[in-house]
Design an enzyme around this catalytic site. Structure first.
Site, PDB file in Angstrom:
ATOM      1  N   LYS A  96      -1.475  43.607  85.313  1.00 12.43           N
ATOM      2  CA  LYS A  96      -2.027  45.221  86.134  1.00 12.43           C
ATOM      3  C   LYS A  96      -3.164  45.035  87.295  1.00 12.43           C
ATOM      4  O   LYS A  96      -3.674  43.639  87.483  1.00 12.43           O
ATOM      5  CB  LYS A  96      -3.017  45.950  84.986  1.00 12.43           C
ATOM      6  CG  LYS A  96      -3.682  46.879  85.166  1.00 12.43           C
ATOM      7  CD  LYS A  96      -2.727  47.792  84.471  1.00 12.43           C
ATOM      8  CE  LYS A  96      -3.815  49.115  84.082  1.00 12.43           C
ATOM      9  NZ  LYS A  96      -2.357  50.333  83.378  1.00 12.43           N
ATOM     10  N   ASP A 136      -2.270  53.808  88.801  1.00 11.94           N
ATOM     11  CA  ASP A 136      -2.942  54.011  87.989  1.00 11.94           C
ATOM     12  C   ASP A 136      -4.183  55.310  88.071  1.00 11.94           C
ATOM     13  O   ASP A 136      -4.454  55.574  88.973  1.00 11.94           O
ATOM     14  CB  ASP A 136      -3.739  52.859  87.047  1.00 11.94           C
ATOM     15  CG  ASP A 136      -3.834  53.095  85.695  1.00 11.94           C
ATOM     16  OD1 ASP A 136      -3.349  52.853  85.263  1.00 11.94           O
ATOM     17  OD2 ASP A 136      -4.540  52.676  85.483  1.00 11.94           O
TER      18      ASP A 136
END
Ligand code: GLU
Length: 408
Positions: A96, A136
């Site tokens: 991430k 995201d």
């Protein structure tokens, strides 16, 4: 979260070293970089990429732009990606990334400079076989286009598979934009059948971004009743159901979901994001940010079923309260794995040099979601005491540990 992993590793009678390996990321990259603003001022932004685990393949996970982004959050989200990708059955580890800033306060040209700079900081550490970023929270297909373009300039290659979630016209995938929402819908269909939840169930959805909006739309198109939705400015509630198409039309004009209330709909009530969590409904779908269901509001949740379309929306304390109260919680790593599964199809498309049709994508996605759901359901059927979250972690860690055993 450390607890659930330790517990799962021990429940599965795996050696402790697996839990130990999963306690920390394999690598975290942290950087600050300058941004020249449109008015000529220079500011410095901080960014991260956490590459948590690569036992199942190259690292994979999104990039988040949000003022609350920090090192610990990025690490935690990369850990979640590891379990999500394993459960989805796709050949990826977990990662991430993020930059701590509020994109709403920056111009489009500034956002392009920031996105390209992020890639300049990272390009040595990413690639189609290394680490594959995606959108995201607050990141878009357009930003992925800037990023992949910058990557290709820096490396002299044409590796579109380095990023997923790109615009369709820039080697993206038809249906990737709605994949998280559609994937959550497939999970809900399976769960509705399993628990005999009627089609008239009242559904409340927190968040009207990529995930919440597409899920609300797909539910509405298929005749389900969405009674509450919200965006960052607040929400609306209507016990007779909301016309999601109309809310979408308002959003596309730059308005908020609350503008629907003035739209000749006298029985629509204005609520807050907090209020939505506690609203009168059968099914609650947090589809916004993390830590929305906490110790202080978990006892007030009226829904009998929760589908975590957001990442990490429920704190561990809240999860215990919900379990105690018999609320059925389908966890994030199952409910929202449609996004990254769509990314996988996009990556395959780019690497194979072929183009999938929208219908093929939806069919493929349905297969992934049904498989993941049945893995979780069968863990639960084997041991009914555990929650669906524990069942999902069991299924995920079985696959992950089977690969990790060859690494150490
Ligand atoms: N950001 C999405 C997630 O949290 C998608 C990640 C990806 O496609 O790599 O699952």
């Amino acid at each position: 979260m450390a607890d659930i992993i330790e517990k799962t590793v021990s429940d599965l009678r795996l050696e402790k070293r697996f839990a130990e390996r999963l306690e920390h990321p394999e690598r975290v990259i942290e950087f600050t970089f300058p941004l020249k603003r449109d008015d000529g001022a220079t500011i410095f932004l901080m960014g991260w990429r956490s590459q948590y685990n690569s036992a199942l393949g190259p690292y994979k996970g999104g990039i988040r732009y949000h003022p609350a982004v920090n090192r610990d959050e990025v690490i935690l989200l990369s850990k979640l990606m590891t379990f999500k990708n394993s459960l989805a059955g796709i050949p990826y580890g977990g990662s991430k990334g993020g930059i701590a800033f509020n994109p709403k306060e920056f111009s489009r040209a500034e956002l392009e400079r920031i996105s390209r700079q992020y890639v300049r900081e990272l390009y040595r550490f990413i690639g189609p076989d290394v680490d594959i970023p995606a959108p995201d929270v607050n990141t878009t297909a357009e930003m992925m286009a800037w990023m992949v373009d910058e990557y290709n300039i820096l490396t002299g290659k044409k590796e579109y598979a380095t990023f997923t979630g790109k615009p369709v016209e820039f080697n993206g995938l038809k249906g990737r934009d709605e994949a998280t929402g559609r994937g959550a819908y497939f999970v809900m269909l399976e769960a509705f059948a399993r628990h005999k939840i009627p089609k008239s169930a009242k559904i409340a959805i927190q968040g009207f971004g990529n995930v919440g909006m597409n899920l609300a739309r797909i539910l509405y198109e298929n005749g389900y009743m969405v009674v509450a939705v919200s965006d960052s400015k607040g929400g609306i509630y209507c016990k007779d159901g909301i016309n999601v198409s109309k809310v979408m039309a308002l959003k596309s004009e730059g308005k908020g979901v609350q503008d629907y209330a003035t739209n000749e709909n006298a029985n629509v009530k204005l609520i807050t994001n907090e209020g939505l969590i506690e609203s009168e409904c059968d099914v609650l779908v947090p589809a916004a940010l993390d830590n929305q269901i906490r110790k202080d509001n978990a006892a007030k949740v009226k829904a009998k079923y929760i589908f975590e379309a957001a990442n990490n929306p429920t704190t561990a304390e809240a999860d215990a309260i919900l379990n105690e109260r018999g609320v059925v919680v389908y966890p994030d790593i199952l409910v929202n794995c449609g996004g990254v599964s769509g990314s996988y199809i996009e990556w395959v498309q780019n690497r194979e040099g072929r183009i999938y049709t929208y219908e093929q994508v939806v069919k493929e996605l349905e297969g992934v979601m049904k498989r993941a759901f049945s893995l979780v359901a069968s863990e639960k059927d084997k041991d009914n005491k555990i929650s669906y979250r524990e069942a999902a972690y069991r299924a995920s860690i079985r696959r992950l540990a089977a690969a990790m055993q060859y690494q150490f």
